[in-house]
Design a protein around this motif. Structure first.
Motif, PDB file in Angstrom:
ATOM      1  N   ALA A   1       0.833  -1.207   0.000  1.00  0.00           N
ATOM      2  CA  ALA A   1       0.000   0.000   0.000  1.00  0.00           C
ATOM      3  C   ALA A   1       0.867   1.255   0.000  1.00  0.00           C
ATOM      4  N   PRO A   2       1.533   1.564  -1.106  1.00  0.00           N
ATOM      5  CA  PRO A   2       2.473   2.688  -1.138  1.00  0.00           C
ATOM      6  C   PRO A   2       1.823   4.054  -0.923  1.00  0.00           C
ATOM      7  N   LYS A   3       0.525   4.177  -1.202  1.00  0.00           N
ATOM      8  CA  LYS A   3      -0.157   5.468  -1.063  1.00  0.00           C
ATOM      9  C   LYS A   3      -0.822   5.659   0.302  1.00  0.00           C
ATOM     10  N   LEU A   4      -0.888   4.602   1.082  1.00  0.00           N
ATOM     11  CA  LEU A   4      -1.654   4.647   2.324  1.00  0.00           C
ATOM     12  C   LEU A   4      -1.014   5.598   3.342  1.00  0.00           C
ATOM     13  N   LYS A   5      -1.800   6.576   3.793  1.00  0.00           N
ATOM     14  CA  LYS A   5      -1.308   7.580   4.737  1.00  0.00           C
ATOM     15  C   LYS A   5      -1.993   7.514   6.101  1.00  0.00           C
ATOM     16  N   ALA A   6      -3.205   6.952   6.167  1.00  0.00           N
ATOM     17  CA  ALA A   6      -3.931   7.004   7.436  1.00  0.00           C
ATOM     18  C   ALA A   6      -4.910   5.849   7.565  1.00  0.00           C
ATOM     19  N   ILE A   7      -4.998   5.327   8.787  1.00  0.00           N
ATOM     20  CA  ILE A   7      -6.018   4.350   9.147  1.00  0.00           C
ATOM     21  C   ILE A   7      -6.779   4.910  10.341  1.00  0.00           C
ATOM     22  N   ALA A   8      -8.083   5.051  10.179  1.00  0.00           N
ATOM     23  CA  ALA A   8      -8.948   5.478  11.279  1.00  0.00           C
ATOM     24  C   ALA A   8      -9.751   4.260  11.710  1.00  0.00           C
ATOM     25  N   ARG A   9      -9.461   3.752  12.883  1.00  0.00           N
ATOM     26  CA  ARG A   9     -10.129   2.548  13.369  1.00  0.00           C
ATOM     27  C   ARG A   9     -11.575   2.864  13.744  1.00  0.00           C
ATOM     28  N   PHE A  10     -12.512   2.112  13.165  1.00  0.00           N
ATOM     29  CA  PHE A  10     -13.939   2.301  13.444  1.00  0.00           C
ATOM     30  C   PHE A  10     -14.265   1.584  14.756  1.00  0.00           C
ATOM     31  N   GLY A  11     -13.759   2.149  15.853  1.00  0.00           N
ATOM     32  CA  GLY A  11     -13.911   1.531  17.160  1.00  0.00           C
ATOM     33  C   GLY A  11     -12.740   1.902  18.032  1.00  0.00           C
ATOM     34  N   VAL A  12     -12.493   1.082  19.053  1.00  0.00           N
ATOM     35  CA  VAL A  12     -11.449   1.400  20.028  1.00  0.00           C
ATOM     36  C   VAL A  12     -10.252   0.469  19.904  1.00  0.00           C
ATOM     37  N   GLY A  13     -10.479  -0.836  19.961  1.00  0.00           N
ATOM     38  CA  GLY A  13      -9.384  -1.802  19.974  1.00  0.00           C
ATOM     39  C   GLY A  13      -8.572  -1.776  18.695  1.00  0.00           C
ATOM     40  N   VAL A  14      -7.252  -1.790  18.835  1.00  0.00           N
ATOM     41  CA  VAL A  14      -6.371  -1.771  17.668  1.00  0.00           C
ATOM     42  C   VAL A  14      -5.416  -2.962  17.682  1.00  0.00           C
ATOM     43  N   ASP A  15      -5.822  -4.038  18.358  1.00  0.00           N
ATOM     44  CA  ASP A  15      -4.971  -5.229  18.381  1.00  0.00           C
ATOM     45  C   ASP A  15      -4.878  -5.883  17.011  1.00  0.00           C
ATOM     46  N   ASN A  16      -5.752  -5.503  16.085  1.00  0.00           N
ATOM     47  CA  ASN A  16      -5.691  -6.022  14.716  1.00  0.00           C
ATOM     48  C   ASN A  16      -4.783  -5.197  13.814  1.00  0.00           C
ATOM     49  N   ILE A  17      -4.171  -4.155  14.358  1.00  0.00           N
ATOM     50  CA  ILE A  17      -3.301  -3.275  13.573  1.00  0.00           C
ATOM     51  C   ILE A  17      -1.896  -3.296  14.168  1.00  0.00           C
ATOM     52  N   ASP A  18      -0.911  -3.622  13.353  1.00  0.00           N
ATOM     53  CA  ASP A  18       0.485  -3.600  13.794  1.00  0.00           C
ATOM     54  C   ASP A  18       0.938  -2.142  13.807  1.00  0.00           C
TER      55      ASP A  18
END
Length: 317
Positions: free
Chosen positions: A68-85
């Motif tokens: 994902a060379p263009k990816l600049k931001a991830i906004a988690r739709f919730g609270v837990g971010v254990d699925n995101i490194d």
């Protein structure tokens, strides 16, 4: 034009407020066509030209970020971010934010619903009466019970507030205890061991971390009261499901209610489903109209902030 991938489900159906904000900003939105999280293989097929993500519980890791060379931001739709490194995201220059506090009331309502479902055996009785059985088991009123909270953050405190009208005794363990909030709600702060040993009902409200992984296991279950009820609206990885099965079979745990699983979506052959005293919902605690509307706005504004070089609210990395 920025291209936004929304992996949270039912975005056009329940999240029109946030969708409009992104569209008015000039974003092209790619929505999740599945009624479930994306698999890693599915993400690989769509991520190459994505600028921002409104993320559900899909897995975001080094491999995906590398595509994902263009990816600049991830906004988690919730609270837990254990699925995101988060470390990998930071290494790739990807800003990650979440929405703490937004879903508090929604998740708390689900926890209370599971408590009442178990203590009054509502799903069991509903199924029995439909089979023509007139069974009338006895139950304890909550006013005679001790409810213990593992974790006493915003959601647990909201559960405690909702339970006040039922008049149970309430105790809580938290790594970073807030004595003032506990005093306001009539909750006694104590150790993890005391919550395990003294509670008739244990409600889990901890984040998924290496420290909390399978915190509920054979050893900690052995410390609990016989006939305890266990509620989990936090994360499935906190509970050793095999140990839970054993405790339900032996009667050590009289009932368990969960909205989360170690692996999601859960498969129908999960051994837990063999127990009538086990009540489950498919990670729907936050699925309310109010929460979806508010969270959609928070996530949309977070993505736009990153695109404009500003600091998003609730930035994690």
């Amino acid at each position: 034009m920025k291209k936004i991938l929304v992996t949270a489900t039912n975005y056009s159906k329940y999240c029109l407020e946030g969708k409009k904000i992104l569209e008015d900003y000039g974003c092209e939105i790619v929505e999740n066509p599945h009624d479930r999280p994306y698999t890693p293989e599915e993400l690989k097929e769509v991520i190459a030209d994505i600028d921002g993500v409104v993320a559900g519980v899909d897995t975001w890791n080094q491999e995906i970020f590398g595509l994902a060379p263009k990816l600049k931001a991830i906004a988690r739709f919730g609270v837990g971010v254990d699925n995101i490194d988060l470390d990998a995201a930071k290494a790739h220059g990807i800003t990650v934010s979440n929405c703490p506090g937004v879903n508090t009331s929604a998740v708390a309502e689900q926890a209370v619903g599971l408590i009442l479902s178990l203590t009054r055996r509502i799903p069991f009785l509903n199924a029995a009466i439909r089979r023509g059985e007139w069974v009338r088991p006895m139950a304890h009123e909550l006013k005679s019970q001790t409810v213990g909270f593992l974790g006493f953050g915003a959601i647990a405190r909201n559960v405690a507030e909702k339970l006040q009208g039922f008049h149970p005794a309430m105790i809580a363990y938290d790594k970073y205890p807030n004595q003032e909030k506990a005093d306001e709600l009539g909750v006694r702060l104590c150790s993890l061991e005391e919550v395990l040993e003294q509670s008739d009902i244990i409600s889990i409200h901890l984040p998924a971390t290496p420290e909390t992984a399978q915190l509920i296991n054979r050893e900690t279950i052995a410390r609990m009261k016989d006939g305890v009820c266990l509620i989990n609206t936090a994360r499935g990885t906190i509970v050793d499901e095999k140990a839970l099965c054993e405790a339900l079979e032996s009667g050590k745990i009289a009932g368990a209610g969960t909205d989360v699983f170690a692996s999601e979506p859960v498969l129908p052959d999960n051994p837990l489903f063999a127990f009538e005293q086990y009540v489950a919902t498919p990670h729907t605690s936050a699925e309310t109209y109010e929460n979806c509307a508010t969270t959609s706005v928070v996530t949309a504004e977070a993505l736009i902030a990153v695109f404009e070089g500003k600091e998003p609210v609730n930035r994690l990395v």
